[in-house]
Design a protein around this motif. Structure first.
Motif, PDB file in Angstrom:
ATOM      1  N   TYR A  94       0.832  -1.193   0.000  1.00  0.00           N
ATOM      2  CA  TYR A  94       0.000   0.000   0.000  1.00  0.00           C
ATOM      3  C   TYR A  94       0.870   1.248   0.000  1.00  0.00           C
ATOM      4  O   TYR A  94       1.889   1.295   0.699  1.00  0.00           O
ATOM      5  N   CYS A  95       0.458   2.249  -0.731  1.00  0.00           N
ATOM      6  CA  CYS A  95       1.061   3.555  -0.525  1.00  0.00           C
ATOM      7  C   CYS A  95       0.102   4.362   0.348  1.00  0.00           C
ATOM      8  O   CYS A  95      -1.110   4.125   0.348  1.00  0.00           O
ATOM      9  N   ALA A  96       0.660   5.282   1.093  1.00  0.00           N
ATOM     10  CA  ALA A  96      -0.132   6.055   2.037  1.00  0.00           C
ATOM     11  C   ALA A  96       0.452   7.449   2.161  1.00  0.00           C
ATOM     12  O   ALA A  96       1.636   7.672   1.884  1.00  0.00           O
ATOM     13  N   ALA A  97      -0.394   8.368   2.619  1.00  0.00           N
ATOM     14  CA  ALA A  97       0.035   9.757   2.722  1.00  0.00           C
ATOM     15  C   ALA A  97      -0.698  10.464   3.855  1.00  0.00           C
ATOM     16  O   ALA A  97      -1.775  10.038   4.283  1.00  0.00           O
ATOM     17  N   TYR A  98      -0.088  11.542   4.345  1.00  0.00           N
ATOM     18  CA  TYR A  98      -0.768  12.446   5.258  1.00  0.00           C
ATOM     19  C   TYR A  98      -0.150  13.822   5.113  1.00  0.00           C
ATOM     20  O   TYR A  98       1.008  13.957   4.726  1.00  0.00           O
ATOM     21  N   GLU A  99      -0.927  14.825   5.433  1.00  0.00           N
ATOM     22  CA  GLU A  99      -0.450  16.198   5.319  1.00  0.00           C
ATOM     23  C   GLU A  99       0.558  16.501   6.418  1.00  0.00           C
ATOM     24  O   GLU A  99       0.417  16.043   7.545  1.00  0.00           O
ATOM     25  N   ILE A 100       1.538  17.290   6.073  1.00  0.00           N
ATOM     26  CA  ILE A 100       2.522  17.699   7.063  1.00  0.00           C
ATOM     27  C   ILE A 100       2.923  19.134   6.778  1.00  0.00           C
ATOM     28  O   ILE A 100       3.029  19.548   5.628  1.00  0.00           O
ATOM     29  N   GLU A 101       3.103  19.909   7.842  1.00  0.00           N
ATOM     30  CA  GLU A 101       3.552  21.289   7.668  1.00  0.00           C
ATOM     31  C   GLU A 101       5.053  21.406   7.817  1.00  0.00           C
ATOM     32  O   GLU A 101       5.712  22.158   7.112  1.00  0.00           O
ATOM     33  N   ARG A 102       5.601  20.655   8.766  1.00  0.00           N
ATOM     34  CA  ARG A 102       7.048  20.692   8.982  1.00  0.00           C
ATOM     35  C   ARG A 102       7.464  19.416   9.674  1.00  0.00           C
ATOM     36  O   ARG A 102       6.643  18.660  10.152  1.00  0.00           O
ATOM     37  N   GLY A 103       8.767  19.187   9.735  1.00  0.00           N
ATOM     38  CA  GLY A 103       9.265  18.025  10.442  1.00  0.00           C
ATOM     39  C   GLY A 103       9.509  16.835   9.536  1.00  0.00           C
ATOM     40  O   GLY A 103       9.414  16.916   8.311  1.00  0.00           O
ATOM     41  N   THR A 104       9.824  15.724  10.168  1.00  0.00           N
ATOM     42  CA  THR A 104      10.150  14.483   9.476  1.00  0.00           C
ATOM     43  C   THR A 104       8.929  13.575   9.424  1.00  0.00           C
ATOM     44  O   THR A 104       8.189  13.482  10.385  1.00  0.00           O
ATOM     45  N   CYS A 105       8.773  12.919   8.326  1.00  0.00           N
ATOM     46  CA  CYS A 105       7.616  12.048   8.162  1.00  0.00           C
ATOM     47  C   CYS A 105       7.717  10.824   9.066  1.00  0.00           C
ATOM     48  O   CYS A 105       8.801  10.306   9.329  1.00  0.00           O
ATOM     49  N   SER A 106       6.561  10.364   9.498  1.00  0.00           N
ATOM     50  CA  SER A 106       6.486   9.289  10.473  1.00  0.00           C
ATOM     51  C   SER A 106       6.497   7.915   9.830  1.00  0.00           C
ATOM     52  O   SER A 106       6.114   7.742   8.673  1.00  0.00           O
TER      53      SER A 106
END
Length: 125
Positions: A94-106
């Motif tokens: 699966y590919c997945a995504a979420y919005e982020i404003e700053r920082g490192t992806c989880s």
């Protein structure tokens, strides 16, 4: 609303390669974290590759050196190049995504709120 659609799964023999694609569509104006996960029936979903930040990729130990996550330079497509596949790599990806404003992806799937439908990868010995 953003949608994701995976493609490229299939059946290969051990030692073979596959490239998965994840096309992002819909309206989006913010940055997104994107990652590839996989799941085998009866087991927890696990992250295998994460676009941690611009230009930085991270991998699960089990796939390091064999898998490569990348983004298309022109189109909103996420790839997962998989080489030296083994039967242990068989799973639904699966590919997945979420919005982020700053920082490192989880790495936690709990934060990812947009998911594709999944594509099956089967590796035979």
């Amino acid at each position: 609303q953003v949608q994701l659609a995976e493609s490229g799964g299939g059946s290969v023999q051990a030692g073979g390669s596959l490239r998965l694609s994840c096309a992002m569509s819909g309206r989006y104006t913010t940055a997104y974290c994107m990652a590839w996960f996989r799941q085998v029936p009866g087991k927890e979903r696990e992250a295998v590759a994460v676009m941690a930040s611009p230009g930085k990729t991270e991998y699960a130990q089990s796939v390091t050196g064999r898998f490569t996550i990348s983004k298309d330079k022109v189109h909103p497509i996420l790839y997962l190049q998989m080489t030296s596949l083994t039967p242990d790599d068989s799973a639904t990806y699966y590919c997945a995504a979420y919005e982020i404003e700053r920082g490192t992806c989880s790495w936690s799937d709990l934060l990812y709120d947009v998911w594709g439908q999944g594509t099956q990868v089967t590796v035979s010995s």
